[in-house]
Write an enzyme that holds these catalytic residues in place. Sequence first.
Site, PDB file in Angstrom:
ATOM      1  CG  HIS A  36      43.185  62.682  -6.373  1.00  0.00           C
ATOM      2  ND1 HIS A  36      42.812  63.241  -7.574  1.00  0.00           N
ATOM      3  CD2 HIS A  36      43.210  61.333  -6.585  1.00  0.00           C
ATOM      4  CE1 HIS A  36      42.616  62.291  -8.463  1.00  0.00           C
ATOM      5  NE2 HIS A  36      42.855  61.121  -7.906  1.00  0.00           N
ATOM      6  CG  ASP A  76      38.768  64.702  -2.187  1.00  0.00           C
ATOM      7  OD1 ASP A  76      37.869  63.836  -2.171  1.00  0.00           O
ATOM      8  OD2 ASP A  76      39.775  64.615  -2.920  1.00  0.00           O
ATOM      9  CD  GLN A 114      40.464  57.053  -2.020  1.00  0.00           C
ATOM     10  OE1 GLN A 114      40.395  55.971  -1.455  1.00  0.00           O
ATOM     11  NE2 GLN A 114      40.466  57.154  -3.339  1.00  0.00           N
ATOM     12  CE  LYS A 155      37.897  57.697  -6.070  1.00  0.00           C
ATOM     13  NZ  LYS A 155      38.856  56.739  -6.632  1.00  0.00           N
ATOM     14  CB  CYS A 174      45.682  61.119  -9.427  1.00  0.00           C
ATOM     15  SG  CYS A 174      45.239  60.501 -11.051  1.00  0.00           S
TER      16      CYS A 174
END
Length: 517
Positions: free
Chosen positions: A235, A312, A315, A338, A476
């Site tokens: 991302h 990260d 997700q 999220k 993104c």
Amino acid sequence: MTTPDVPRSLWPSTAPAPDAPAGGLMPADPATALAAALAMITGTGTAPSTAPVTDPPTGTVTDSLTAPATGSASATPVATAAPSAAHPVQPATPSALPTSVPTEPVGLPGQPAAFSPEVARRDFPILHRTVNGHPLVWLDNGATTQKPRQVIETLAGFYGSANSNIHRGAHTMAREATEAYEAGRAAVAQFLGAASPDDIVFVRGTTEGINLVAQTWGRANLGPGDDILVPVLEHHSNIVPWQLIAKETRARVVPVPLQPDGQIDLDAYADLLSMRTQLVAVSQASNVLGTVPPVREMTALAHRYGAKVLVDGAQAVAHFPVDVQDLDADFYVFSGHKLFAPTGIGALYAKPEVMRNMAPWQGGGNMIESVDFTRTTYAPVPHLLEAGTGHISGVVGLLSALNWLTSFDRDAIAAYETSLMAYAQQALATVPGLELLGSAPDRIAVLTFTLAGHDPSTIADWLDRDGIAIRAGHHCAQPALAHYGLESAARASLALYNTSEEVDKLVASLHRLQQAA
């Protein structure tokens, strides 16, 4: 500053704290304690149940909870185990689809409840609305998830009866708010498998967490000729902050290429690692391809060269359990929105030996011990990195969301989503001209696609007329799309409350779009 296990003072003296809910995140549920206390304070009735299930409001759309959609013989797959060679997912034809809805699961005493999407979706008021005359089909979960009523009610209750600033007040409400805030920190630590709540810094979200690491750890540890390895699937929020600090420190951002199926090229990754490598920044799940890289193995290899690893998890956290100590990650970041929590709140995990050496990023209140014009001393971490008033209600909402999510069997959720993704892949394959991006064997339920003859924005607009929400654009993740020679694509991203009936509606609408053309 000590961190309480549970905000006991939120309970009125006449009301005992409830027993811990089956499968709750913490031994005693601070979010439930807070909500119960607020309900009693405001006189809105008895405390809310600790169970994550309620009946839908009267008059709302509930057909998809109890029966197949009109014209479809399908029902939601049972959350038992992920597809395997012994139990393959059948082709998406009406005669081969499941025909029964699982009964409502009940967890064993002291264990998380089993899972079915019918049970989970009852807690989401927004899923019972209509859009353009059709029941809402929310397939934009990669952008943000919807919020269960427990989170909504907790936020309203906090602002209605318990709003106060934290850490600096001597009055009762300040103490209660502080305890709730720090209980949220403890809950995040437990959710991520961190050793201590002191390893958790609250931030606005993944983007701010990555920028914080870049501007504190990065500024102190990066220099001319140093390498920052970043896979092409990342991302933008895990690319641009490293470009900014690399320009400032004269380091280099080195892209790690992808294989045709969307997996990270691990041979290339191993070749790119060197004693110049200071950091590897990698997502645990891709927002555009769904790829789940072997982060644990990549981290171990990076550590051989003395490099730090930032993961990260934006997700990942909603889809499967995370253990930062097992990953051996030096940094881990995620966003609450999220994860069925409010917007504007997220968390950064850092290993304690790393965090202790991070300098302040922003200055102000909350991060100091004493201030005068000759010398300022700072609070210990994590408060050193949390200047100003934090997003207090956001933390309370995040705590509520974590307790809601962890009341279910997380492995059952992951198995259900894997089955639903396989169902969706096979169903979408019946649409003429549709091409899915990425086919990595280990992935989350993200389905990014192109449709011959149609711009992604046109696809999204058409589906919206049928009440189906997807995302269109570059997501993104422009380098990842460029890997496939694309500038934009359409994306349907699934969550635990989505069903095969909703997949059927998506596929049927895409068939109509092709026929109309």
